[in-house]
Design a protein around this motif. Structure first.
Motif: not given
Length: 592
Positions: A536-556
């Motif tokens: 799961d950590r490997k999966t999370l690392a592969a989708n790091k850009s999605k985490l950043v995008t989601r966080r930024d969307l939540l901020v907006i």
């Protein structure tokens, strides 16, 4: 008695957010807000909501009484309309005069021109309509007169009559902006529960107009939010298979607008070592007894190879090989010196070669025979026996005086320093030859098979071991040749991959331990849990850009939530109604 409406509006405005105070100021000094006004107010709302704007909004200017003419206006008396040209069906030069100190009632048949005069006033003075197209003034569609539509609005601002020119589309006169025009299309009406119609003074219109500004800004924010955020948050969902309680999945679920870049970086670390560990666990969980035995055997071999590498690294270096050559040279030189001395000592002996290597072997054999069998317990050479002269251990004949003297000379030679040194040097060479490393692992017949086992796990290490083994074998042969005094070929350079071998040994040990754990049900469960965490950590690392995008969307999205909350109209509407109840003047009360 209630004070001026504008005073209550001003007092209320002080409790509003800065942008609303600025909006009231703009509404007070302008008939309508411009696109620039709306844009600047929107920027102020966004800035207060936490948006990161490319350009800072203008600083909000609070609403004051001065923006409303100090709460007092220079009285404007509307005296009339004159010199009307090309407006509806009004006759050329038509005019209409108003009584300056009393109510003027204009009446007439339909089509007589009453509405034409009102339309001129609506476009020249302050009025409100939902549809601006209703303010358009038409020419006489039946008449034949062409030309611009014009008229003069006659007012008295305290200095006598003044005619203000009017043409549709021109900027309104500041004096005429103090005149409000009400009709069925534009008058702001307030009808209470008793059907009493009341007019709205201009000061009390400000809260209602602010309400309209809020509604307009809300529409803009809702539209932008739908475009910038919309359903994009759902598109950043990470597909974990399966759903389970791991640190990575908990982090994904807990991600919020407050999550920092550092937290995302820490949660998405998946290193090469993690992948190797995941491979080990996966292999351990799926391997059988035969695989465990193979790993155990390979692990033992690698441990032995690591020790052999360390030994070879010191024993077969260029310096070590040169040292072996030096040992051989010293041995040869010592023997040559002893041989020369023997030649000088035994020149009168009946046979040649006394002191040579062959002779020394013969002498050593005679000594061993004497000490072990012929005369045990007696010092060699034995010259006298119990029965008289001792027998020669070589010819078995009694030792006469010449023979006894010869045996003594021979032993003295063997005890001489030069010979002893030569013997010692030769023994050093012999010991060095015995101690040349056998290359138990590198020189074994099964080395190619072991190398292939290594290659399946680490191809780079296998290539390095192959080169090292070739060099080690050739260097060992070179070492033996140097000690034997034989011709030796040039040796290739030697790179010992000792650290890589040790690292590989540690991996094998971990794999071996993992296989052992996999055979235990409790340990197997622990391995499965560790495997899940790594996957799961490997999966999370592969989708790091999605985490950043989601966080930024939540901020907006949070900024939009705050901004939309700031343009809510409930409090404004409530206060506007309270002011109406306080200051509204009844114009047409019911008469019983």
């Amino acid at each position: 008695m209630a004070g001026e409406p504008i005073d209550d509006v001003l007092e209320w405005s002080k409790k509003l957010s800065p942008w609303k105070q600025d909006a009231l100021r703009r509404l007070a000094i302008s008939n309508e807000l411009t696109a620039a006004d709306v844009s600047e107010l929107l920027a102020q709302v966004k800035s207060a909501g936490g948006f990161k704007l490319p350009v800072a909004p203008p600083k909000a200017v609070p609403f004051t009484k001065a923006h409303f003419g100090g709460g007092k206006h220079q009285p404007i008396i509307l005296k009339g309309i004159a010199s009307v040209e090309n407006v509806n069906r009004l006759v050329p030069k038509a005019s209409l005069t108003f009584c300056p100190k009393a109510l003027t009632i204009v009446y007439g048949r339909n089509g007589s021109g009453k509405s034409g005069f009102v339309r001129i006033l609506r476009t020249a003075c302050r009025t409100r309509v939902e549809n601006p197209a209703k303010l358009k003034v038409l020419a006489d569609v039946y008449g034949g007169t062409a030309g611009p539509q014009t008229a003069e609005i006659v007012i008295d601002a305290g200095a006598g009559d003044t005619a203000i020119p009017w043409t549709p589309g021109t900027v309104a006169s500041p004096q005429l902006m103090q005149v409000s025009v009400f009709d069925t299309a534009s008058a702001q009406l307030y009808v209470d529960g008793g059907n009493q119609i009341r007019f709205l003074p201009f000061g009390l219109a400000l809260p209602h107009r602010l309400n309209a500004v809020c509604i307009g800004l809300k529409e803009i924010l809702d539209s932008e939010r739908a475009t910038e955020v919309g359903n994009k948050v759902s598109l950043t969902a990470i597909a974990f298979a399966p759903q389970r309680e791991t640190a990575a999945q908990r982090f994904d679920k807990a991600l919020s607008k407050s999550t920092t870049d550092a937290q995302i970086d820490a949660a998405t670390v998946s290193s090469k070592e993690d992948q190797e560990r995941l491979d080990q666990i996966t292999a351990a969980l799926s391997a059988g007894a035969a695989a465990a035995a193979d790993v155990n055997a390979l692990s033992k071999w690698i441990d032995s190879l690591a020790m052999e590498c360390e030994a070879v690294a010191s024993a077969l270096t260029d310096a070590a090989l040169e040292q072996l050559s030096s040992l051989r040279a010293a041995s040869v030189a010592a023997r040559q010196a002893a041989t020369i001395a023997a030649g000088e000592l035994f020149t009168d002996e009946p046979l040649a070669g006394v002191g040579s290597d062959t002779w020394r072997v013969l002498w050593a054999a005679a000594r061993d025979y004497s000490v072990a069998e012929a005369y045990p317990g007696q010092t060699f050479p034995v010259l006298v026996a119990d029965s008289g002269s001792a027998a020669c251990v070589l010819c078995q004949q009694p030792l006469l005086s010449d023979g006894a003297s010869r045996m003594q000379r021979f032993q003295k030679f063997m005890d001489d320093t030069l010979d002893a040194e030569a013997t010692t040097a030769e023994q050093v060479v012999a010991d060095a030859l015995t101690n040349v490393h056998e290359l138990t692992c590198l020189g074994a017949d099964d080395f190619p098979d072991r190398l292939e086992q290594v290659r399946k796990r680490d191809a780079e290490l296998a290539d390095g071991l192959s080169i090292f083994q070739t060099s080690a074998v050739k260097r060992r042969a070179n070492a033996v040749a140097r000690l034997r005094g034989e011709e030796s070929a040039a040796v290739p350079p030697m790179i010992v991959p000792i650290e890589d071998v040790k690292a590989f040994a540690r991996k094998l040990k971990a794999e071996k331990d993992g296989l052992a754990q996999a055979g235990n049900s409790e340990e197997r469960a622990k391995l499965a849990a560790e495997k899940a965490e790594l996957e799961d950590r490997k999966t999370l690392a592969a989708n790091k850009s999605k985490l950043v995008t989601r966080r930024d969307l939540l901020v907006i999205d949070d900024a939009y939530t705050k901004a939309l909350a700031d343009v809510q109209t409930r409090g404004i509407t409530q206060r506007a109604n309270e002011l109406l109840d306080t200051h509204l003047t009844i114009v047409s009360p019911d008469v019983v």
